[in-house]
Write an enzyme that holds these catalytic residues in place. Structure first.
Site, mmCIF file in Angstrom:
data_model
loop_
_atom_site.group_PDB
_atom_site.id
_atom_site.type_symbol
_atom_site.label_atom_id
_atom_site.label_comp_id
_atom_site.label_asym_id
_atom_site.label_seq_id
_atom_site.Cartn_x
_atom_site.Cartn_y
_atom_site.Cartn_z
ATOM 1 N N HIS A 177 -1.789 24.058 53.102
ATOM 2 C CA HIS A 177 -2.166 22.740 52.576
ATOM 3 C C HIS A 177 -0.875 21.936 52.414
ATOM 4 C CE1 HIS A 177 -3.836 19.507 50.358
ATOM 5 N NE2 HIS A 177 -4.914 20.136 49.927
ATOM 6 N N PRO A 178 -0.613 20.974 53.286
ATOM 7 C CA PRO A 178 0.687 20.284 53.250
ATOM 8 C C PRO A 178 0.894 19.434 52.007
ATOM 9 C CG PRO A 178 -0.793 19.193 54.791
ATOM 10 C CD PRO A 178 -1.491 20.450 54.347
ATOM 11 N N SER A 180 -0.257 20.242 48.846
ATOM 12 C CA SER A 180 -0.404 20.996 47.600
ATOM 13 C C SER A 180 0.775 20.753 46.674
ATOM 14 C CB SER A 180 -0.518 22.493 47.892
ATOM 15 O OG SER A 180 -1.796 22.816 48.349
ATOM 16 N N ASP A 238 -5.126 26.703 43.421
ATOM 17 C CA ASP A 238 -6.416 27.329 43.142
ATOM 18 C C ASP A 238 -7.562 26.612 43.854
ATOM 19 O OD1 ASP A 238 -5.130 29.141 41.509
ATOM 20 O OD2 ASP A 238 -5.476 27.986 39.680
#
Length: 620
Positions: A177-178, A180, A238
């Site tokens: 996930h770039p 995050s 999460d």
């Protein structure tokens, strides 16, 4: 050269000797160990050991995050288990000079008098922090010998032993996930990627392009495609892990919906067989709700990166391989790059990408409970449309839902948005009218799995003393107790005819269901300090409406290590395998593992050890 029975000696190399401790050694040689000097290195069935012949005048050093061990001034034997080694490699001096790490050459400078004309091999392992045993750092042992064949022989022998280690992954599917945290997802993966390369693990990396991308990949992948991997990793927080989890389970977990009270069912009306979970139906619904929920969206074309298997006429091959849950082979993993990373902290004990990467390459395994949450109605006026979602750590309403809703407006702030949003929501001090039902369970201190034939006793709250708490940790006795039921069937505590539903109705500041302790940097002991990772229960926390000052006191207890946030009259704590919720007001936003979920009426149940994770549990 001397051949005597099973002993073969040639120069300083010997095979099949008996060492000083009575263990049969497969191989033994005199080598040079960087920062130590000449040692006798021995390979046994369980690992390596060495004894220093004399010490060099070198000090220990740390470079590039890799800690080189200090010199050993004594001749005491040192051991290294194969279970702690993740890679071994021959070092070519030319390769070191060409490294893209500018200080690499300096890291490997040993005693110059011995390095001249010396060949080297490196053993990669880890060290635990003395102050924080859960925090692991990279460590490397550099051995040298002037004979290249000797070094190559040692590398081959060690690799042969490492190949016998059970459960280590060889092929991994990695989602990055770039965005995050504060846009650190890609950078964090680039930091840990060399660890996987050294361990000779093949990784297929997918950098997500939009919300729901990872979900679509997991739902569209066939079982044959997933079975070509040993695990699926999430480089993110999460919420990103929740997206992958739901993509994995939504079309594969075949189990009945949670049991609900008779009056709850009557209130829903007579729907056609509403208690049967049809994964295909749930998946098809996601195609029709693209705008309302990006996590559940599906693109018209295949963006998964998989090449679907087809027959000669071009049609898809139907899945022939069953994926029983928990899948002992296909594990999920997390490289923390999010804003809270509660799941990683609870399962490894540290919020550290290096530590998590080491758990993965070493093949650690831990089973996790997962809550199946069914939304029956989105709003008070909507139709009955059962909708399944899964949560691995937490489901929260009221304060928890408001914080995640408010924080979405400030994603550009990174992790600080939760502090800002939490302060705004706290100052509003909103409460919500709702009715919560939960199954009563018998009170057992060891939290072991329940037998449905036993009598149940009412447990209104679980306000235990700190000395009575059994904290979940590595090799936890509670979690290691094997369940007596299949993960695709309703647990006996829920299906037992003697199980009774209890209700709590009123105004609540929050309703929370903790599947694990949810330790994080803002709540060092978590929401429930003694919640377990795989015991088949969730902890229902009902925070009733109360004065502002008392609620602040409760929150400060959460933020303090050793606090007791549940020891208040306005707090109800119920340990249960299932619960139901009905909102009496108009608004009803839930927080599932950090993801928004609108639900006016829902039910939930816990499946014990439904998934396997690359982790070993916290060392607390």
């Amino acid at each position: 050269m001397e051949i005597n029975g099973s002993v073969y000696n040639s120069g300083n190399i010997s095979q099949r000797n008996v060492d000083a401790e009575g263990q049969t050694s497969v191989l033994s040689s005199n080598l040079f160990l960087d920062h130590v000097g000449e040692v006798t290195l021995t390979l046994n069935s369980d690992g390596l050991s060495w004894k220093s012949l004399y010490s060099l005048d070198n000090d220990g050093s740390t470079c590039l995050g890799i800690k080189f061990l200090p010199r050993m001034a004594t001749k005491m034997a040192t051991k290294l288990k194969f279970s702690d080694i993740y890679a071994v490699e021959i070092i070519d001096s030319d390769v070191i000079q060409e490294s893209d790490l500018p200080l690499a050459a300096e890291c490997f400078v040993g005693n110059e008098s011995h390095d001249s004309g010396m060949n080297h091999f490196m053993v990669h392992t880890f060290q635990k922090s003395k102050s924080q045993p859960c925090l692991w750092s990279l460590a490397v042992y550099k051995f040298g010998n002037k004979d290249l064949q000797t070094c190559q022989m040692w590398v081959n022998k060690i690799n042969d032993s490492l190949s016998k280690e059970v459960g280590r992954p060889k092929n991994l599917l990695v989602f990055v996930h770039p965005m995050s945290g504060k846009g650190n997802g890609r950078r964090i993966w680039e930091t840990v990627a060399p660890i996987f390369s050294r361990a000779k693990i093949n990784t297929k990396v997918i950098v997500t392009q939009r919300a729901g991308h990872a979900f679509d990949v997991m739902t569209s992948a066939t079982n044959e495609e997933l079975n070509s991997y040993d695990g699926v990793l999430a480089v993110g927080g999460d919420g990103f892990f929740n997206e992958i989890l739901n993509g994995f389970l939504s079309s594969r977990h075949k189990a009945p919906f949670p049991r609900i009270p008779s009056d709850f069912f009557d209130a829903l009306g007579n729907n056609s067989n509403p208690l049967v979970n049809d994964p295909n139906g749930a998946d098809s619904e996601s195609h029709n709700n693209i705008e309302s929920d990006p996590l559940l969206s599906s693109s018209a074309h295949n963006e998964s990166g998989f090449s679907h298997l087809r027959t000669n006429d071009g049609s898809h091959i139907e899945d022939q391989i069953e994926n029983p849950l928990p899948n002992q082979r296909l594990r999920l993993g997390i490289i923390p790059a999010g804003s809270t990373d509660a799941i990683v902290i609870c399962t490894t004990g540290a919020r550290d990408p290096i530590t998590s990467a080491l758990h993965i390459v070493l093949g650690k395994k831990l089973c996790l409970d997962v809550a199946q949450v069914v939304r029956w109605k989105t709003t008070s006026t909507s139709k009955i449309e059962p909708r399944v979602r899964y949560a691995a750590s937490f489901a929260g309403y009221g304060f928890y839902g408001d914080v995640i809703t408010e924080s979405e407006k400030y994603r550009w702030m990174g992790p600080k948005r939760y502090d800002y949003a939490g302060t705004k929501v706290f100052l509003k001090h909103r409460s919500y009218e709702a009715e919560v039902g939960y199954l009563e369970v018998e009170s057992e201190k060891d939290s072991s799995i329940l037998d449905g034939s036993r009598m149940f006793s009412r447990v209104r709250s679980l306000k235990r003393k700190k000395s009575e708490r059994i904290i979940c940790r590595a090799n936890c006795d509670v979690c290691n107790t094997k369940p007596v039921y299949s993960s695709t069937r309703i647990p006996p505590a829920i299906s037992s005819p003697e199980a009774r539903w209890l209700k709590s109705k009123g105004r609540f500041l929050s309703v929370g269901a903790a599947i694990m302790s949810n330790r994080n940097e803002r709540a060092p002991d978590g929401l429930v300090a003694d919640a377990h990772l795989s015991d088949g229960f969730l902890h229902l926390l009902l925070i009733k409406d109360c004065p502002h000052a008392l609620y602040l006191w409760h929150l400060t207890q959460l933020a303090r290590k050793g606090g007791n946030p549940l020891n208040f009259d306005f707090v109800e704590h119920h340990k249960t395998p299932a619960f139901t919720f009905t909102s009496i007001g108009k608004e009803s936003i839930w927080n599932l593992d950090g993801e928004l979920f609108q639900a006016h009426k829902l039910s939930a149940q816990v499946f014990r050890g439904l998934i396997c994770l690359f982790a070993s549990g916290p060392e607390v």
